[in-house]
Write a protein that holds these residues in place. Structure first.
Motif, PDB file in Angstrom:
ATOM      1  N   ALA A  36       0.830  -1.206   0.000  1.00 16.77           N
ATOM      2  CA  ALA A  36       0.000   0.000   0.000  1.00 16.77           C
ATOM      3  C   ALA A  36       0.865   1.257   0.000  1.00 16.77           C
ATOM      4  O   ALA A  36       0.717   2.132  -0.865  1.00 16.77           O
ATOM      5  CB  ALA A  36      -0.930  -0.005   1.211  1.00 16.77           C
ATOM      6  N   TYR A  37       1.775   1.356   0.955  1.00 14.08           N
ATOM      7  CA  TYR A  37       2.580   2.574   1.056  1.00 14.08           C
ATOM      8  C   TYR A  37       3.473   2.762  -0.161  1.00 14.08           C
ATOM      9  O   TYR A  37       3.656   3.886  -0.635  1.00 14.08           O
ATOM     10  CB  TYR A  37       3.391   2.557   2.354  1.00 14.08           C
ATOM     11  N   LYS A  38       4.023   1.668  -0.684  1.00 20.54           N
ATOM     12  CA  LYS A  38       4.834   1.777  -1.893  1.00 20.54           C
ATOM     13  C   LYS A  38       4.000   2.186  -3.104  1.00 20.54           C
ATOM     14  O   LYS A  38       4.536   2.697  -4.085  1.00 20.54           O
ATOM     15  CB  LYS A  38       5.533   0.442  -2.165  1.00 20.54           C
ATOM     16  N   SER A  39       2.682   1.976  -3.014  1.00 22.94           N
ATOM     17  CA  SER A  39       1.768   2.317  -4.112  1.00 22.94           C
ATOM     18  C   SER A  39       1.087   3.666  -3.907  1.00 22.94           C
ATOM     19  O   SER A  39       0.213   4.049  -4.690  1.00 22.94           O
ATOM     20  CB  SER A  39       0.699   1.226  -4.248  1.00 22.94           C
ATOM     21  N   ASP A 146       8.699   3.975   6.908  1.00 24.25           N
ATOM     22  CA  ASP A 146       9.951   4.404   6.288  1.00 24.25           C
ATOM     23  C   ASP A 146      10.161   3.639   4.985  1.00 24.25           C
ATOM     24  O   ASP A 146      10.378   2.430   4.991  1.00 24.25           O
ATOM     25  CB  ASP A 146      11.104   4.129   7.258  1.00 24.25           C
ATOM     26  N   LEU A 147      10.099   4.357   3.869  1.00 25.17           N
ATOM     27  CA  LEU A 147      10.302   3.741   2.560  1.00 25.17           C
ATOM     28  C   LEU A 147      11.723   3.934   2.029  1.00 25.17           C
ATOM     29  O   LEU A 147      12.016   3.569   0.899  1.00 25.17           O
ATOM     30  CB  LEU A 147       9.291   4.312   1.556  1.00 25.17           C
ATOM     31  N   GLY A 148      12.580   4.521   2.831  1.00 23.22           N
ATOM     32  CA  GLY A 148      13.975   4.684   2.422  1.00 23.22           C
ATOM     33  C   GLY A 148      14.300   6.015   1.793  1.00 23.22           C
ATOM     34  O   GLY A 148      15.366   6.569   2.032  1.00 23.22           O
ATOM     35  N   HIS A 149      13.373   6.555   0.999  1.00 22.83           N
ATOM     36  CA  HIS A 149      13.567   7.880   0.394  1.00 22.83           C
ATOM     37  C   HIS A 149      12.385   8.806   0.703  1.00 22.83           C
ATOM     38  O   HIS A 149      12.479  10.015   0.557  1.00 22.83           O
ATOM     39  CB  HIS A 149      13.747   7.765  -1.112  1.00 22.83           C
ATOM     40  N   VAL A 150      11.289   8.217   1.141  1.00 28.55           N
ATOM     41  CA  VAL A 150      10.100   8.952   1.580  1.00 28.55           C
ATOM     42  C   VAL A 150       9.667   8.368   2.915  1.00 28.55           C
ATOM     43  O   VAL A 150       9.646   7.143   3.092  1.00 28.55           O
ATOM     44  CB  VAL A 150       8.952   8.819   0.557  1.00 28.55           C
ATOM     45  N   ALA A 203      -0.302  13.139  -8.755  1.00 31.31           N
ATOM     46  CA  ALA A 203       0.620  12.680  -9.792  1.00 31.31           C
ATOM     47  C   ALA A 203       2.054  13.078  -9.466  1.00 31.31           C
ATOM     48  O   ALA A 203       2.997  12.298  -9.678  1.00 31.31           O
ATOM     49  CB  ALA A 203       0.205  13.231 -11.150  1.00 31.31           C
ATOM     50  N   ALA A 204       2.246  14.286  -8.954  1.00 25.80           N
ATOM     51  CA  ALA A 204       3.580  14.744  -8.577  1.00 25.80           C
ATOM     52  C   ALA A 204       4.114  13.929  -7.399  1.00 25.80           C
ATOM     53  O   ALA A 204       5.293  13.557  -7.366  1.00 25.80           O
ATOM     54  CB  ALA A 204       3.553  16.222  -8.229  1.00 25.80           C
ATOM     55  N   PHE A 205       3.235  13.656  -6.445  1.00 25.94           N
ATOM     56  CA  PHE A 205       3.634  12.825  -5.300  1.00 25.94           C
ATOM     57  C   PHE A 205       4.056  11.434  -5.762  1.00 25.94           C
ATOM     58  O   PHE A 205       5.081  10.900  -5.339  1.00 25.94           O
ATOM     59  CB  PHE A 205       2.486  12.726  -4.301  1.00 25.94           C
ATOM     60  N   MET A 206       3.257  10.839  -6.653  1.00 23.13           N
ATOM     61  CA  MET A 206       3.560   9.492  -7.111  1.00 23.13           C
ATOM     62  C   MET A 206       4.875   9.453  -7.890  1.00 23.13           C
ATOM     63  O   MET A 206       5.625   8.481  -7.811  1.00 23.13           O
ATOM     64  CB  MET A 206       2.422   8.976  -7.991  1.00 23.13           C
ATOM     65  N   SER A 207       5.171  10.494  -8.606  1.00 21.41           N
ATOM     66  CA  SER A 207       6.417  10.559  -9.358  1.00 21.41           C
ATOM     67  C   SER A 207       7.622  10.532  -8.406  1.00 21.41           C
ATOM     68  O   SER A 207       8.610   9.834  -8.657  1.00 21.41           O
ATOM     69  CB  SER A 207       6.450  11.824 -10.217  1.00 21.41           C
ATOM     70  N   ILE A 208       7.511  11.266  -7.301  1.00 18.58           N
ATOM     71  CA  ILE A 208       8.587  11.263  -6.284  1.00 18.58           C
ATOM     72  C   ILE A 208       8.656   9.899  -5.606  1.00 18.58           C
ATOM     73  O   ILE A 208       9.727   9.341  -5.393  1.00 18.58           O
ATOM     74  CB  ILE A 208       8.350  12.381  -5.247  1.00 18.58           C
ATOM     75  N   LEU A 209       7.493   9.346  -5.278  1.00 19.71           N
ATOM     76  CA  LEU A 209       7.435   8.056  -4.605  1.00 19.71           C
ATOM     77  C   LEU A 209       8.077   6.956  -5.456  1.00 19.71           C
ATOM     78  O   LEU A 209       8.774   6.078  -4.940  1.00 19.71           O
ATOM     79  CB  LEU A 209       5.979   7.692  -4.316  1.00 19.71           C
TER      80      LEU A 209
END
Length: 212
Positions: A36-39, A146-150, A203-209
């Protein structure tokens, strides 16, 4: 509205409704939560209700260099009133987030099932906490994924004035020093805005994620 089965799957976040609800059902297992969080998705629902999965548009975030620390807050930090630790008392932090009374809210969305699920993620090193102490007493803190970069912030609490702000500032400093790109704060509230958070397109958030 997507109804989730046992299959580990989330539809594209663009399929979320106007409120940001993407899917319903499923479970709070560690694999599904990590997916979920990675998505770009997170669970948010009231106890006794079906699990709701959200991906709001816009998304509330903090670009780490945009953190606002007021002069009065800097004075508090310089006085060393509080001690800050990381990942020392995760369960106490999430339990306090569950119990703390919040203006305009009856009850909490952090159920015992949620606590168990995120404690499992903490044992895996995925869910992390910041603790704030005063005279050896836990007076504030926050937790998230914690996703490592976000870092995806979930909830914070404060038993004395400014304790949750101290936790937030300490987290941002840690993320900045370790080259994270973003602190995800999920949905708008004025307190977060006062700390420098802003809304961006999903969309901008997902691009960073997705590290695009």
């Amino acid at each position: 509205m997507y109804y989730l089965s046992k299959e580990l799957f989330f539809p594209p976040v663009s399929e979320a409704d106007e409120e940001g609800i993407l899917a319903i059902g499923g479970d709070l297992g560690t694999e599904r939560l990590q997916l979920a969080y990675k998505s770009g998705v997170f669970p948010w629902f009231n106890e006794g209700e079906p699990i709701l999965w959200w991906s709001p548009d816009p998304r509330m975030v903090l670009f780490l260099d945009e953190l606002i620390v007021s002069k009065s807050m800097r004075n508090i930090l310089n006085r060393n009133i509080f001690k800050v630790t990381f990942n020392q008392n995760f369960k106490d932090v999430i339990s306090n987030c569950q119990k703390i009374k919040r203006d305009g809210q009856n009850g909490t969305w952090i159920s015992n099932e949620m606590i168990d699920a995120y404690c499992n993620l903490h044992e895996m090193g995925v869910a992390k906490s910041v603790e704030v102490w005063q005279d050896e007493v836990l007076v504030g803190g926050l937790y998230g994924i914690d996703l490592g970069h976000v870092f995806c912030g979930e909830s914070m609490f404060s038993k004395v004035s400014n304790a949750s702000k101290v936790a937030f500032i300490a987290l941002v400093e840690y993320l900045r020093n370790n080259n994270y790109k973003l602190l995800d704060c999920q949905v708008y509230n004025p307190h977060l805005e006062s700390l420098g958070c802003c809304e961006i397109d999903r969309a901008a958030f997902m691009s960073i994620l997705k590290n695009e």
